[in-house]
Write an enzyme that holds these catalytic residues in place. Structure first.
Site, PDB file in Angstrom:
ATOM      1  N   HIS A   1       0.701   5.051   1.504  1.00 24.16           N
ATOM      2  CA  HIS A   1       0.350   6.240   2.621  1.00 24.16           C
ATOM      3  C   HIS A   1       0.527   7.598   1.500  1.00 24.16           C
ATOM      4  O   HIS A   1       1.131   8.252   0.769  1.00 24.16           O
ATOM      5  CB  HIS A   1       1.406   6.376   3.711  1.00 24.16           C
ATOM      6  CG  HIS A   1       1.379   5.385   4.001  1.00 24.16           C
ATOM      7  ND1 HIS A   1       0.141   5.421   5.682  1.00 24.16           N
ATOM      8  CD2 HIS A   1       2.070   4.414   4.499  1.00 24.16           C
ATOM      9  CE1 HIS A   1       0.548   3.741   6.007  1.00 24.16           C
ATOM     10  NE2 HIS A   1       1.487   3.137   5.757  1.00 24.16           N
TER      11      HIS A   1
ATOM     12  N   HIS B   1       0.986  -1.185   0.122  1.00 24.25           N
ATOM     13  CA  HIS B   1      -0.472  -0.164   0.204  1.00 24.25           C
ATOM     14  C   HIS B   1       0.875   1.663  -0.008  1.00 24.25           C
ATOM     15  O   HIS B   1       1.741   1.103   0.594  1.00 24.25           O
ATOM     16  CB  HIS B   1      -1.148  -0.046   1.163  1.00 24.25           C
ATOM     17  CG  HIS B   1      -0.370   0.004   2.765  1.00 24.25           C
ATOM     18  ND1 HIS B   1      -0.077  -1.518   3.028  1.00 24.25           N
ATOM     19  CD2 HIS B   1       0.028   1.282   4.010  1.00 24.25           C
ATOM     20  CE1 HIS B   1       0.922  -1.627   3.906  1.00 24.25           C
ATOM     21  NE2 HIS B   1       0.735   0.271   4.534  1.00 24.25           N
TER      22      HIS B   1
HETATM   23  P1  5GP Z   1       1.968   0.246   7.192  1.00 23.68           P
HETATM   24  O1  5GP Z   1       2.285   0.628   8.786  1.00 23.68           O
HETATM   25  O2  5GP Z   1       1.594  -1.029   7.014  1.00 23.68           O
HETATM   26  O3  5GP Z   1       2.857   0.637   6.353  1.00 23.68           O
HETATM   27  O4  5GP Z   1       0.299   0.624   6.884  1.00 23.68           O
HETATM   28  C1  5GP Z   1      -0.679  -0.031   7.141  1.00 23.68           C
HETATM   29  C2  5GP Z   1      -1.895   1.171   7.475  1.00 23.68           C
HETATM   30  O5  5GP Z   1      -3.473   0.658   7.369  1.00 23.68           O
HETATM   31  C3  5GP Z   1      -1.782   1.788   9.358  1.00 23.68           C
HETATM   32  O6  5GP Z   1      -1.699   3.512   8.650  1.00 23.68           O
HETATM   33  C4  5GP Z   1      -3.125   1.799   9.534  1.00 23.68           C
HETATM   34  O7  5GP Z   1      -3.269   2.920  10.697  1.00 23.68           O
HETATM   35  C5  5GP Z   1      -3.757   1.279   8.355  1.00 23.68           C
HETATM   36  N1  5GP Z   1      -5.117  -0.309   8.803  1.00 23.68           N
HETATM   37  C6  5GP Z   1      -4.855  -0.932   9.853  1.00 23.68           C
HETATM   38  N2  5GP Z   1      -5.457  -2.061   9.489  1.00 23.68           N
HETATM   39  C7  5GP Z   1      -6.934  -0.465   8.892  1.00 23.68           C
HETATM   40  C8  5GP Z   1      -8.434  -1.230   9.006  1.00 23.68           C
HETATM   41  O8  5GP Z   1      -9.098  -1.862   9.332  1.00 23.68           O
HETATM   42  N3  5GP Z   1      -9.287  -0.320   7.843  1.00 23.68           N
HETATM   43  C9  5GP Z   1      -8.030   1.022   7.191  1.00 23.68           C
HETATM   44  N4  5GP Z   1      -8.973   1.606   6.346  1.00 23.68           N
HETATM   45  N5  5GP Z   1      -7.039   1.410   8.054  1.00 23.68           N
HETATM   46  C10 5GP Z   1      -6.335   0.556   8.331  1.00 23.68           C
END
Ligand code: 5GP
Ligand code: ZN
Length: 140
Positions: free
Chosen positions: A102, A100
């Site tokens: 950001h 993903h």
């Molecule tokens: P990472 O740390 O993997 O780059 O970011 C994962 C992101 O996913 C985090 O910013 C977290 O807030 C978001 N996130 C985790 N669970 C959910 C969810 O159930 N729904 C949404 N919309 N975002 C999520």
């Protein structure tokens, strides 16, 4: 699709997501724990753990979505800028193993840092070391 992947479940509509953009192979929705108003995640609809796993055409579509969304989000929340980033792999901070991007709206004086703040600065490398790394990346 892994049954327990939160993002796959948002794609299928199994769990709700605040969808802001959708194409054939990419979808974008608001982050549930935003770093700023408008914090958005852009993902491939198919489950790919890492950036390198995404086939080229789908990756191009993903970055097309990023390109379209940045000005839309910036305008929607009246931001001054947007930080665009990928935690690609666990050691880089990736928690959800579905690749993903950001998009984090940024505001003058918001107290956040630039991309250079995410890792300790390395000692200034010698020219030869830089040459060698560049050659290795190129596959010389
Ligand atoms: P990472 O740390 O993997 O780059 O970011 C994962 C992101 O996913 C985090 O910013 C977290 O807030 C978001 N996130 C985790 N669970 C959910 C969810 O159930 N729904 C949404 N919309 N975002 C999520
Ligand atoms: Zn997934």
């Amino acid at each position: 699709m892994p049954e327990d992947c939160i993002f796959c479940r948002i794609v299928t509509g199994d769990i709700p997501g605040r969808i802001v953009h959708e194409t054939d192979h990419a979808i974008a929705f608001l982050d549930a724990n935003p770093l700023a108003p408008g914090h958005t995640l852009v993902i491939p609809k198919q489950h790919y753990a890492r950036l390198e796993d995404i086939p080229g055409e789908e990756a191009a579509e993903l970055f097309g979505a990023v390109h379209d969304l940045v000005p839309q989000i910036e305008a929607a929340v009246d931001a001054d800028a947007v930080s665009v980033g990928i935690n690609d792999g666990e050691a880089a901070g990736q928690e959800v193993p579905h690749s993903h991007v950001h998009l984090v709206p940024r505001f003058e004086g918001d107290g956040g840092g630039p991309f250079h703040a995410i890792a300790p600065a390395s000692e200034e490398p010698a020219d030869e070391e830089l040459d060698e790394i560049a050659a290795t990346i190129r596959g010389d």
